[in-house]
Design a protein around this motif. Structure first.
Motif, short mmCIF file in Angstrom:
data_model
loop_
_atom_site.label_atom_id
_atom_site.label_comp_id
_atom_site.label_asym_id
_atom_site.label_seq_id
_atom_site.Cartn_x
_atom_site.Cartn_y
_atom_site.Cartn_z
N SER A 11 -13.52 -5.15 5.77
CA SER A 11 -12.59 -4.52 4.80
C SER A 11 -11.42 -4.04 5.36
O SER A 11 -11.34 -3.34 6.61
CB SER A 11 -13.25 -3.58 4.13
OG SER A 11 -12.58 -2.60 3.11
N TYR A 13 -10.06 -1.31 4.43
CA TYR A 13 -10.13 0.36 4.52
C TYR A 13 -11.20 0.55 5.48
O TYR A 13 -11.32 1.81 5.86
CB TYR A 13 -11.07 0.65 3.08
CG TYR A 13 -9.70 0.32 2.07
CD1 TYR A 13 -9.05 1.41 1.74
CD2 TYR A 13 -9.94 -0.76 1.20
CE1 TYR A 13 -8.13 1.22 0.77
CE2 TYR A 13 -8.98 -0.97 0.24
CZ TYR A 13 -8.01 -0.03 -0.13
OH TYR A 13 -7.25 -0.02 -1.11
N GLU A 23 -18.11 -4.71 5.36
CA GLU A 23 -17.72 -5.98 5.25
C GLU A 23 -17.82 -6.16 3.81
O GLU A 23 -18.59 -5.83 3.03
CB GLU A 23 -18.58 -6.86 6.05
CG GLU A 23 -18.48 -6.49 7.38
CD GLU A 23 -19.20 -7.71 8.22
OE1 GLU A 23 -18.79 -8.14 9.40
OE2 GLU A 23 -20.51 -8.03 7.61
N ALA A 24 -16.97 -7.17 3.33
CA ALA A 24 -16.98 -7.80 1.93
C ALA A 24 -16.95 -9.15 1.70
O ALA A 24 -16.48 -9.73 2.66
CB ALA A 24 -15.62 -7.01 1.20
N LEU A 33 -20.95 -6.12 -0.97
CA LEU A 33 -20.58 -5.19 0.38
C LEU A 33 -21.62 -4.85 1.19
O LEU A 33 -22.69 -4.62 0.58
CB LEU A 33 -19.83 -3.70 -0.38
CG LEU A 33 -18.73 -4.04 -1.43
CD1 LEU A 33 -18.71 -2.67 -2.17
CD2 LEU A 33 -17.63 -4.38 -0.72
#
Length: 59
Positions: A11, A13, A23-24, A33
């Motif tokens: 991510s 972010y 992680e996405a 996620l």
């Protein structure tokens, strides 16, 4: 969709300094996620509209 076929990415972010990494993986109408340090652990799945509302709330 199997978790093995998902394309996971870190991510934006997450900080680049390690520690707290998210992680996405995006599927057709869901976002998955997981913690990048333990990818074999359980993951969270949310609908794409809920994910978009969450991201808007961060701004």
């Amino acid at each position: 969709m199997s978790i093995g076929t998902l394309h996971w990415f870190k991510s934006s972010y997450s900080s680049g300094e390690g520690g707290q990494c998210l992680e996405a993986a995006v599927a057709s109408s869901t976002v998955h996620l997981r913690d990048s340090k333990t990818p074999e652990s359980p993951y969270v799945t949310v609908g794409s509209s809920a994910w978009n509302a969450f991201l808007q709330a961060l701004k």
